[in-house]
Design an enzyme around this catalytic site. Sequence first.
Site, PDB file in Angstrom:
ATOM      1  N   LYS A 179     -31.256 -45.994 -26.359  1.00  0.00           N
ATOM      2  CA  LYS A 179     -31.286 -44.721 -27.413  1.00  0.00           C
ATOM      3  C   LYS A 179     -32.659 -44.649 -28.092  1.00  0.00           C
ATOM      4  O   LYS A 179     -33.115 -45.570 -28.381  1.00  0.00           O
ATOM      5  CB  LYS A 179     -30.002 -45.209 -28.289  1.00  0.00           C
ATOM      6  CG  LYS A 179     -29.561 -43.635 -29.155  1.00  0.00           C
ATOM      7  CD  LYS A 179     -28.767 -42.799 -28.026  1.00  0.00           C
ATOM      8  CE  LYS A 179     -28.268 -41.734 -28.726  1.00  0.00           C
ATOM      9  NZ  LYS A 179     -27.063 -41.239 -28.179  1.00  0.00           N
TER      10      LYS A 179
HETATM   11  P1  NAD Z   1     -25.854 -30.962 -32.530  1.00  0.00           P
HETATM   12  O1  NAD Z   1     -27.167 -31.087 -33.380  1.00  0.00           O
HETATM   13  O2  NAD Z   1     -25.923 -29.899 -31.411  1.00  0.00           O
HETATM   14  O3  NAD Z   1     -24.907 -30.624 -33.263  1.00  0.00           O
HETATM   15  C1  NAD Z   1     -24.413 -31.309 -34.486  1.00  0.00           C
HETATM   16  C2  NAD Z   1     -23.386 -30.759 -35.239  1.00  0.00           C
HETATM   17  O4  NAD Z   1     -22.492 -31.402 -36.288  1.00  0.00           O
HETATM   18  C3  NAD Z   1     -23.625 -29.323 -35.925  1.00  0.00           C
HETATM   19  O5  NAD Z   1     -22.709 -28.207 -35.691  1.00  0.00           O
HETATM   20  C4  NAD Z   1     -23.778 -29.843 -37.366  1.00  0.00           C
HETATM   21  O6  NAD Z   1     -23.535 -28.936 -38.161  1.00  0.00           O
HETATM   22  C5  NAD Z   1     -22.720 -30.723 -37.475  1.00  0.00           C
HETATM   23  N1  NAD Z   1     -22.720 -31.733 -38.528  1.00  0.00           N
HETATM   24  C6  NAD Z   1     -23.856 -32.389 -39.126  1.00  0.00           C
HETATM   25  N2  NAD Z   1     -23.271 -32.881 -40.169  1.00  0.00           N
HETATM   26  C7  NAD Z   1     -22.107 -32.456 -40.384  1.00  0.00           C
HETATM   27  C8  NAD Z   1     -21.185 -32.744 -41.358  1.00  0.00           C
HETATM   28  N3  NAD Z   1     -21.594 -33.651 -42.549  1.00  0.00           N
HETATM   29  N4  NAD Z   1     -19.957 -32.413 -41.677  1.00  0.00           N
HETATM   30  C9  NAD Z   1     -19.725 -31.382 -40.506  1.00  0.00           C
HETATM   31  N5  NAD Z   1     -20.306 -31.107 -39.345  1.00  0.00           N
HETATM   32  C10 NAD Z   1     -21.693 -31.717 -39.518  1.00  0.00           C
HETATM   33  O7  NAD Z   1     -25.428 -32.522 -31.875  1.00  0.00           O
HETATM   34  P2  NAD Z   1     -24.674 -32.818 -30.576  1.00  0.00           P
HETATM   35  O8  NAD Z   1     -25.568 -33.012 -29.359  1.00  0.00           O
HETATM   36  O9  NAD Z   1     -23.455 -31.607 -30.656  1.00  0.00           O
HETATM   37  O10 NAD Z   1     -24.060 -34.344 -31.060  1.00  0.00           O
HETATM   38  C11 NAD Z   1     -22.907 -34.221 -31.554  1.00  0.00           C
HETATM   39  C12 NAD Z   1     -22.339 -35.833 -31.573  1.00  0.00           C
HETATM   40  O11 NAD Z   1     -21.979 -36.129 -30.243  1.00  0.00           O
HETATM   41  C13 NAD Z   1     -23.172 -36.933 -31.848  1.00  0.00           C
HETATM   42  O12 NAD Z   1     -22.716 -38.286 -32.596  1.00  0.00           O
HETATM   43  C14 NAD Z   1     -23.957 -37.096 -30.583  1.00  0.00           C
HETATM   44  O13 NAD Z   1     -24.530 -38.673 -30.715  1.00  0.00           O
HETATM   45  C15 NAD Z   1     -22.636 -37.082 -29.717  1.00  0.00           C
HETATM   46  N6  NAD Z   1     -22.799 -37.023 -28.371  1.00  0.00           N
HETATM   47  C16 NAD Z   1     -23.941 -35.808 -28.050  1.00  0.00           C
HETATM   48  C17 NAD Z   1     -23.986 -35.583 -26.805  1.00  0.00           C
HETATM   49  C18 NAD Z   1     -24.694 -34.504 -25.821  1.00  0.00           C
HETATM   50  O14 NAD Z   1     -24.573 -34.451 -24.808  1.00  0.00           O
HETATM   51  N7  NAD Z   1     -25.145 -33.621 -26.828  1.00  0.00           N
HETATM   52  C19 NAD Z   1     -23.387 -36.504 -25.673  1.00  0.00           C
HETATM   53  C20 NAD Z   1     -22.427 -37.473 -26.385  1.00  0.00           C
HETATM   54  C21 NAD Z   1     -22.367 -37.687 -27.348  1.00  0.00           C
END
Ligand code: NAD
Length: 410
Positions: free
Chosen positions: A103
């Site tokens: 990571k």
């Molecule tokens: P992103 O940046 O696209 O979206 C994050 C979202 O979370 C946004 O809508 C933001 O407004 C919201 N957010 C942030 N703080 C917040 C809060 N305090 N309350 C409510 N909403 C809040 O990120 P993502 O890629 O969708 O990742 C989200 C999660 O999924 C992370 O934990 C990431 O590690 C995990 N993840 C992502 C992927 C991927 O392919 N993108 C894969 C596996 C896991």
Amino acid sequence: MSNAFADVNRYFERAAAVLNLSREVVEQLVTPYRELRVECTIRMDNGSIRTFTGYRVQHDNSRGPFKGGLRYHPDVDIDEVRALASLMTWKTAVVGIPFGGAKGGISVDPSQLSVFELERLTRKFVAGIHDLIGDSVDIPAPDVNTNAQVMAWIMDEYSKFHGFHPGVVTGKPVDLFGSVGRDEATGRGVVIALEELLRTQAQQLSDATYVVQGFGNVGSHTARILHERGGRVIGIGDHTASFYDTSGLDIPSALAHVKEKRVLAGWTGAPQIQNSEILLKPCDVLIPAALGGVITKDNADKLQCRIIAEGANGPTTPEADEILRHRSITVLPDIFANAGGVTVSYFEWVQNLQQFAWDENKVRVELERVMRNAFRHLNQTAAKHHIDLRTAAFVVAIDRVARATAQRGL
Ligand code: NAD
């Protein structure tokens, strides 16, 4: 040991006990292989100079090259990156794809940077780590606040040092050696995972109601696909606004709003609630898909759902997990539930190495195969050892990594 990494290791230890692993093996598997911290100093648009700190933790590569996302967020620190790197090791093993775990991240609030500043920062970070990544070494991908454009900059900067190697990074734009279906893959994987779980309860996706926290990559695609599959999404929220309506939300309308405004604030399609309420609202399935550590000992006994599907990484603290188990709330753990993203990243890497692009149907069919097989294995392991799905996921993963490690030797 500080928090996030210690939390992951509590789950690890529970599973290691089921497997009867020796102390020596536990120590070997828990310890990260390599940790990198790089200074990223860039010139800002206004002429000033700022320094940011970037990290890359390579946790384990016994089953294949290190693999894991890159996060831009002010809360990024070595402990968080270390925890997320180790989760990646277990995640790639649970779904049986030939990668290890890593990571990275930069401690920065990207909303305060212009697109030019972000590009310079990304290139500076790659210049600092390029000798330790590569398509057979360590392959970054998108995570919180990084996207296909950031991945394109990484590929381009890396090529200046090492030539044409599109497989050095996944989640690239489809026009630039990305894979169709990568964008929605994590959300689609969450939905497949839920479909499999509901099937064991003689239910379908359309029989349940859903609340999704986070409306970025993972949350928005999860909500969209659930809606398309007839599921009633009754709550959504991001860091700017949250909405709840038991009669179901107009997800296409919310998506259109976010496409234009980038955030949910200002959407008028449903009654608004406080952000702090979203996790506590009644629903069948709660999907945390924002940041880690949101389900804690302080709110776990107030949740009003029967299933949690962890779209986010590490959304549940170990203390909360304990409470959820006592309350018989079924948890689809992050290392399985959100593994669709890294699975399609694997497909992208395969396409890059072979210089042969798949169509969307092939990506979907293969994703379904990987996720459904993984669930079957997980469910059988849980039944065999009388354990919850999270412990079962760690048991499956640790067993695979431990065997590969032993077979390689020291
Ligand atoms: P992103 O940046 O696209 O979206 C994050 C979202 O979370 C946004 O809508 C933001 O407004 C919201 N957010 C942030 N703080 C917040 C809060 N305090 N309350 C409510 N909403 C809040 O990120 P993502 O890629 O969708 O990742 C989200 C999660 O999924 C992370 O934990 C990431 O590690 C995990 N993840 C992502 C992927 C991927 O392919 N993108 C894969 C596996 C896991």
